[in-house]
Design a protein around this motif. Structure first.
Motif, mmCIF file in Angstrom:
data_model
loop_
_atom_site.group_PDB
_atom_site.id
_atom_site.type_symbol
_atom_site.label_atom_id
_atom_site.label_comp_id
_atom_site.label_asym_id
_atom_site.label_seq_id
_atom_site.Cartn_x
_atom_site.Cartn_y
_atom_site.Cartn_z
ATOM 1 N N GLN A 160 0.845 -1.195 0.000
ATOM 2 C CA GLN A 160 0.000 0.000 0.000
ATOM 3 C C GLN A 160 0.875 1.238 0.000
ATOM 4 O O GLN A 160 1.891 1.282 0.707
ATOM 5 C CB GLN A 160 -0.906 0.043 1.234
ATOM 6 C CG GLN A 160 -1.961 -1.037 1.288
ATOM 7 C CD GLN A 160 -2.905 -0.820 2.464
ATOM 8 O OE1 GLN A 160 -3.067 0.290 2.950
ATOM 9 N NE2 GLN A 160 -3.512 -1.895 2.933
ATOM 10 N N MET A 164 -1.664 6.144 1.747
ATOM 11 C CA MET A 164 -2.865 5.474 2.246
ATOM 12 C C MET A 164 -2.687 5.022 3.695
ATOM 13 O O MET A 164 -3.652 4.938 4.453
ATOM 14 C CB MET A 164 -3.203 4.272 1.369
ATOM 15 C CG MET A 164 -3.628 4.615 -0.041
ATOM 16 S SD MET A 164 -4.011 3.133 -1.006
ATOM 17 C CE MET A 164 -5.363 2.422 -0.059
ATOM 18 N N GLN A 165 -1.469 4.712 4.083
ATOM 19 C CA GLN A 165 -1.224 4.179 5.419
ATOM 20 C C GLN A 165 -1.126 5.269 6.491
ATOM 21 O O GLN A 165 -1.585 5.077 7.617
ATOM 22 C CB GLN A 165 0.065 3.346 5.421
ATOM 23 C CG GLN A 165 0.015 2.148 4.475
ATOM 24 C CD GLN A 165 1.271 1.303 4.550
ATOM 25 O OE1 GLN A 165 1.629 0.772 5.606
ATOM 26 N NE2 GLN A 165 1.964 1.182 3.419
#
Length: 276
Positions: A160, A164-165
């Motif tokens: 990812q 997004m994290q």
């Protein structure tokens, strides 16, 4: 006590302590002797509790240090998360069953003993925990950000984008049964997401000596069961330890083996044969 989540300047990052107070005090004595101690951030990479002889004492030392040295912060490890979830200090879903998992698989017996609580009796444990311990455990960040480094206990998901994290790490999604950034062993030797330009500094997976790789530093050199506690000075890339003979060694920029090769993980168990 609130843990800062955005820092800048020189850093000393301390690997997984796991209740090893004497080793922690030895490292802190060496840090205090540094000429730039007052302006250097100290980051605990998580796992202060469980396995070692005095988890309560380790939290006390960390909290006292935060009062003494305001440039101190702590990243949540999976052991703090498990303890806090079991004690009802975090809003985790009931189906996560953290209390049984923590008591059975995390080496929590030493944590109960250090508080003087009956092993497995969570009500007794919570009643014996100082208020400042409960406040700390209920609000530990999942990451600490620096212009050059990202401090996160287990690492990042290679599949990812960091973009997004980071929002999840910053907000802390307690609906997740086992947040992988705190719990996943596989992140230790996974690639760093391409959009992450910082060096990821983590613990969680024990290595024989501090591992330096491309955009990666691994700091847990005891696993709570033996060896010297390590502290990495950044940006110097210098390592100091709790051991007399290995203190102040300067490390190379990259290690010749992967973390799993360094740990000597054998069929019989090895360093990585842990429930976490």
């Amino acid at each position: 006590m609130e843990c800062p989540t955005s820092i800048n300047g020189p850093v000393a990052v301390i690997g997984d302590v796991h209740g090893q107070v004497e080793k922690l005090l030895a490292v802190l004595d060496r840090l205090r002797a540094l000429p730039d101690y007052d302006r250097r951030w100290i980051v605990f990479i998580g796992d202060l509790v469980d396995r070692g002889p005095d988890p309560k004492g380790a939290i006390d030392v960390a909290l006292d240090l935060m009062l003494e040295h305001s440039r101190t912060t702590i990243v949540s490890g999976n052991h703090e998360f498990a303890m806090a979830a079991s004690a009802g200090l975090l809003p985790v879903p009931e189906y996560s069953n953290w209390s049984a998992r923590w008591v059975d698989h995390y080496g929590a017996d030493t944590t109960f003993e250090s508080y003087g609580a009956e092993f497995g009796n969570l009500d007794d444990l919570v009643a014996r925990m100082p208020e400042r311990h409960r406040e700390l455990l209920s609000d530990l960040p999942w990451c600490v950000e620096h212009p050059e480094y990202l401090f996160v206990h287990a690492g990042l998901d290679p599949n990812q984008p960091l973009a997004m994290q980071l929002p999840v790490l910053r907000k802390r999604d307690y609906s997740l049964t086992r947040p992988p950034w705190l719990c996943s062993k596989s992140f230790a030797d996974a690639e760093i997401p391409g959009d992450c330009h910082a060096t990821v500094v983590s613990g969680h997976v024990p290595v024989e000596s501090v591992y330096f790789g491309p955009k990666r530093i691994l700091t847990d050199t005891t696993g709570g069961i033996g060896g010297d506690l390590s502290c990495v000075l950044l940006p110097e890339g210098r390592v100091i330890t709790s051991g007399q003979d290995r203190s102040d060694r300067r490390q190379t920029a990259a290690a010749p083996a992967t973390p799993r090769q360094q740990t000597g993980n054998t069929k019989g168990g090895g360093w990585l044969k842990f429930w976490k």
